[in-house]
Motif scaffolding. Structure first.
Motif, short mmCIF file in Angstrom:
data_model
loop_
_atom_site.label_atom_id
_atom_site.label_comp_id
_atom_site.label_asym_id
_atom_site.label_seq_id
_atom_site.Cartn_x
_atom_site.Cartn_y
_atom_site.Cartn_z
N ALA A 118 -12.46 32.60 -56.80
CA ALA A 118 -12.05 31.94 -55.88
C ALA A 118 -10.93 31.19 -56.64
N LEU A 147 -17.11 26.50 -48.87
CA LEU A 147 -18.22 27.29 -48.49
C LEU A 147 -19.41 26.81 -47.78
N GLU A 176 -15.12 28.93 -47.04
CA GLU A 176 -15.94 31.30 -47.31
C GLU A 176 -17.35 31.23 -46.29
N TYR A 216 -19.44 33.32 -53.86
CA TYR A 216 -17.77 32.07 -53.69
C TYR A 216 -16.88 32.69 -54.65
N ARG A 242 -15.01 35.13 -54.64
CA ARG A 242 -13.79 35.99 -53.37
C ARG A 242 -12.52 35.52 -53.67
N ARG A 299 -9.72 33.72 -52.12
CA ARG A 299 -9.32 33.16 -50.77
C ARG A 299 -7.88 33.29 -50.86
#
Ligand code: IPE
Ligand code: IPE
Ligand code: MG
Length: 238
Positions: free
Chosen positions: A2, A183, A205, A228, A231, A233
């Motif tokens: 994240a 999220l 997300e 999450y 991920r 970003r």
């Protein structure tokens, strides 16, 4: 991961709590029983957010479009909102939760408006977790009223058109002061946004699950948080 958020736990989680009706139907129950069971899931989600360090939790409870449902379902939902306002507020207050309502609450019944005012007043001093309840909410309504207010300020000479920035728009939305959702979760296997937080979700997300809202538990919340955390970003960068 994240990346770019600086933390693995999302600061702001928004949830489209969907699938109450189908959950009930699959069990031979009335749709309203699904909504009542959904209240249990809200309790679990609040607890999950509190224990995992989420600071903002936005829950889509009733959309402006939901007025188009059968009258008995709408009035049953209104009864649930009013009952929850009275029954849940003391415990939420004790847990350090602040309640804030976003949506066109002014157009709701006197009883709902009183419930909303009571929740907000009672929990106003809390800051451990802010729960934003989207009630009679529609993102297009919200953006439209922001545009209307900004246009009025321009007309009154308080603002020049070229001074209107992205922050100007953000600060006229119902979520003013709240960071954008990191999220966004939608339950029940639907893959759409249904007029929810259109502006604020620009870089959220997304996490979709087939589980219907009444079955959403802390394990599912953790699965969403784990997804999450994995991920990357990028916010348009490389
Ligand atoms: C979400 O569940 C709750 C509200 C929209 C109020 P639904 O009532 O939409 O349940 P489904 O999607 O019909 O199963
Ligand atoms: C979105 O669910 C609104 C809420 C969860 C309150 P809906 O069930 O109303 O959305 P659609 O109709 O499937 O898009
Ligand atoms: Mg639905």
């Amino acid at each position: 991961m994240a990346a770019e958020t600086g933390r693995e736990v999302p600061c702001h989680v928004a949830i489209i709590m969907d699938g109450n009706g189908r959950w009930a139907k699959a069990r031979g129950l009335e749709r309203l029983e699904g909504h009542m069971q959904g209240v249990e899931s809200i309790r679990r989600a609040v607890k999950g957010a509190l224990t995992r360090g989420v600071r903002y939790l936005t829950l889509y409870a009733f959309s402006t479009e939901n007025w188009g449902r059968p009258r008995t379902e709408v009035s049953g939902l209104m009864d649930i909102f009013c009952r929850c306002a009275v029954n849940e507020t003391p415990e939420l207050k004790r847990q350090g939760v602040r309640l804030r309502f976003i949506g066109d609450v002014a157009r709701m019944s006197g009883e709902v408006r009183e419930g909303v005012a009571y929740c907000e007043r009672e929990t106003a001093e809390n800051d451990r977790l802010t729960v934003l309840v989207a009630l009679n909410y529609s993102a297009r309504w919200e953006i439209t009223q922001a545009v209307r207010t900004i246009a009025g300020e321009v007309r009154e000479g308080k603002l020049l058109p070229e001074e209107i920035a992205s922050e100007t728009v953000s600060s006229h939305l119902t979520t003013v002061g709240v960071p954008d959702p990191d999220l966004l979760i939608r339950t029940s296997g639907e893959y759409r946004i249904s007029n929810f937080l259109l502006w604020q979700s620009a870089y959220a997300e997304f996490y979709f699950t087939d589980i219907c809202w009444p079955d959403f538990d802390e394990a599912e919340f953790d699965r969403a948080l784990a997804a999450y955390a994995g991920r990357n970003r990028r916010f348009g960068r490389v």
